[in-house]
Design an enzyme around this catalytic site. Structure first.
Site, mmCIF file in Angstrom:
data_model
loop_
_atom_site.group_PDB
_atom_site.id
_atom_site.type_symbol
_atom_site.label_atom_id
_atom_site.label_comp_id
_atom_site.label_asym_id
_atom_site.label_seq_id
_atom_site.Cartn_x
_atom_site.Cartn_y
_atom_site.Cartn_z
ATOM 1 N N SER A 97 70.837 151.060 68.419
ATOM 2 C CA SER A 97 69.915 149.947 68.681
ATOM 3 C C SER A 97 69.847 149.649 70.172
ATOM 4 O O SER A 97 69.425 150.483 70.960
ATOM 5 C CB SER A 97 70.329 148.720 67.868
ATOM 6 O OG SER A 97 69.398 147.680 68.017
ATOM 7 N N ASP A 151 63.244 146.706 70.222
ATOM 8 C CA ASP A 151 64.558 147.213 70.591
ATOM 9 C C ASP A 151 64.671 148.680 70.178
ATOM 10 O O ASP A 151 63.689 149.290 69.745
ATOM 11 C CB ASP A 151 65.668 146.349 69.984
ATOM 12 C CG ASP A 151 65.703 146.388 68.460
ATOM 13 O OD1 ASP A 151 64.783 146.971 67.853
ATOM 14 O OD2 ASP A 151 66.649 145.830 67.874
ATOM 15 N N ASP A 191 65.941 150.480 67.750
ATOM 16 C CA ASP A 191 65.630 150.998 66.410
ATOM 17 C C ASP A 191 64.493 150.200 65.778
ATOM 18 O O ASP A 191 64.269 150.277 64.582
ATOM 19 C CB ASP A 191 66.870 151.011 65.513
ATOM 20 C CG ASP A 191 67.477 149.631 65.304
ATOM 21 O OD1 ASP A 191 67.231 148.732 66.131
ATOM 22 O OD2 ASP A 191 68.226 149.445 64.325
ATOM 23 N N ASP A 228 63.845 147.315 64.666
ATOM 24 C CA ASP A 228 63.880 146.346 63.569
ATOM 25 C C ASP A 228 63.724 144.915 64.087
ATOM 26 O O ASP A 228 63.730 143.963 63.321
ATOM 27 C CB ASP A 228 65.160 146.484 62.737
ATOM 28 C CG ASP A 228 66.442 146.302 63.550
ATOM 29 O OD1 ASP A 228 66.370 146.140 64.777
ATOM 30 O OD2 ASP A 228 67.534 146.320 62.938
#
Length: 486
Positions: free
Chosen positions: A99, A274, A276, A278
């Site tokens: 992340s 960000d 990843d 999510d």
């Protein structure tokens, strides 16, 4: 012979590369996941970091040796794993991602069937124990097989062995490539009425390319459905060297490129993700960053307009604005402990339509109660069109009504002592005390929440007031001086 593994955290796996997290550790985790959860089919994916692909393949090797078939969806965001786990009817899913962590880190996020999160209490501790207990000689033998009997060397692995592992995995007939991208994009578009959308120009900062593939897929879907939304793409192509910084828009120094692009292109608003994707972060038409706290209220209102009386989950750091909006709209506000595992568990228990954290995690009932960084900005785009207002105008009254400090972190030698100092001074005066997460104290027209980090000597402070910016700023300064008085 067993091995101690130190990269397991409360809700996921994160560790320093080649120290805490290696291909051998990834193999162990895969084997343990398959055997502890007795899975038959697992979907895996990875972010665009250089180390994610080899770690993912070592993970897949462990899964296969543990008895699972593996479907690899390639470079993907965490929410794509959530969606694919449910849509493809998998027994579990694993995303290899660090992340927003530094470039020398990586990690994994794990879910069960139906994309139910796995935390320490619901299987993660058992997976760690099984991974550590796996015989070292056996692991070395299997890793030597998958690397064509070459020594396990991280640098060589990254630059040459990944294709060897993939070839041998395919030979097992237990590994295949797959995709749920088209179905995923069509699903997220169901959250808006396509007829409501008018021409908009949006800046999309993909965070060194992490979200680029999905943005392109959404753009194609817009064309297919004649949706008149145009993207201005920033840092769009994948570059795992992170030339534009770690993809973490919570850091003020990482916001400038998005803000500048919004202003230069006269965009309606900007979006940044960000690593990843999510989480998504929004900028108004002036390039001003909008705190995630106020987006929670905005989305809560949007859902209650469509589903009156629904339950809305929110976290306890900042909440006056959210409670006010939800109550006024006839909804039911439900406070939950901070953290994705707690939020998702509470959403399932309450059958809540939406949940939001001020950290820009947004959860949706019809998205397997999971968080996604794509649905929020789509809903905001629809709101701009249906209300015929700018993003700034939709939040400015709420920001004025409940001004907040945002989360301020203080790294300390002794976080416990700092917490004690604050409680000694303020607790006797408090009109209300909330211990849902950390300590929250209310004083009529202002309040604060103070939480210790679980993993480092850090205190996290959030302050808000009722319509009094000067008071909020004064109390924030006062609290920080006391917290940092070591």
């Amino acid at each position: 012979m067993t091995k101690q593994i130190t990269c397991f955290k409360a809700y996921d796996i994160r560790g320093e590369l080649n120290e805490q997290l290696t291909e051998e550790v990834a193999y162990r985790i895969g084997y343990a996941f398959a055997t502890v959860l007795t899975t038959s089919n697992v979907v895996v994916g990875g972010d665009m970091r250089l180390t994610s692909a080899p770690l993912k393949l070592a993970l897949a090797a462990g899964l296969i040796d543990g008895g699972s078939k593996v479907t690899d969806i390639g470079q993907a965001g965490t929410e794509e794993i959530y969606f694919a786990t449910k849509a493809l009817k998998m027994d579990g899913g694993i995303e290899v991602t660090a992340s927003h962590n530094p470039i020398d880190y990586n990690g994994m996020k794990l879910v069960k069937a139906e994309a139910i999160p796995i935390s320490g209490d619901t299987g993660l501790n058992a997976i760690q124990q099984a991974a550590e207990a796996l015989d070292t000689d056996y692991v070395e033998q299997r890793m030597a097989h998958y690397t064509n009997n070459q020594p396990i060397d991280a640098d060589a692995f990254y630059h040459g062995k990944a294709h060897i592992i993939e070839s041998l995995l395919q030979d097992t007939n237990m590994y295949k490539h797959g995709s749920a991208l088209e179905e995923y994009v069509e699903h997220i578009l169901t959250y808006v009425d396509k007829n409501n959308l008018r021409p908009l120009k949006l800046v999309a900062n993909a965070g060194n390319g992490a979200a680029g593939k999905v943005i392109d897929a959404i753009e194609s879907a817009f064309e297919k459905h004649n949706i008149p939304i145009e993207f201005v793409k920033v840092h769009h192509d994948p570059d795992p060297t992170f030339p534009n910084g770690i993809p973490n828009p919570l850091l003020p120094e990482n916001r400038a490129d998005t803000a500048q692009a919004v202003r230069e292109h006269n965009a309606d608003f900007g979006i940044a993700w960000d690593g990843d994707f999510d989480r998504c972060f929004l900028f108004d038409a002036n390039g001003e960053f909008i705190e995630g706290y106020y987006i929670v209220g905005l989305l809560a209102q949007a859902f209650l307009d469509k589903d009156p009386g629904a339950k809305i989950i929110y976290d306890p750091r900042l909440y006056w604005n959210t409670e006010d909006i939800v109550t006024a709209a006839g909804g039911i506000p439900v406070k939950s402990k901070t953290g994705h595992a707690f939020i998702k568990e509470r959403m399932r228990k309450e059958d809540a339509v939406y949940g939001g954290e001020m950290s820009a995690h947004h959860y949706f009932r019809d998205f397997a109660y999971c968080d996604t960084g794509m649905i929020p900005w789509l809903l905001v785009a629809e709101l701009l069109c249906t209300k015929n207002q700018s993003l700034a105008s939709m939040v400015e009254q709420r920001i004025a009504a409940y001004p907040s400090s945002g989360e301020i972190n203080s790294k300390l030698k002794d976080a416990d002592a700092a917490l004690a100092r604050v409680l000694d001074k303020y607790r006797p005066q408090a009109e209300a005390i909330d211990e849902t997460d950390g300590i929250g104290l209310e004083f009529g027209n202002w309040r604060f929440n103070l939480r210790k980090s679980n993993t480092e000597p850090v205190i996290r402070l959030n302050v808000e007031s009722k319509g009094d910016i000067a008071l909020m700023e004064q109390k924030t300064k006062e609290l920080l001086e006391l917290i940092r008085a070591e």
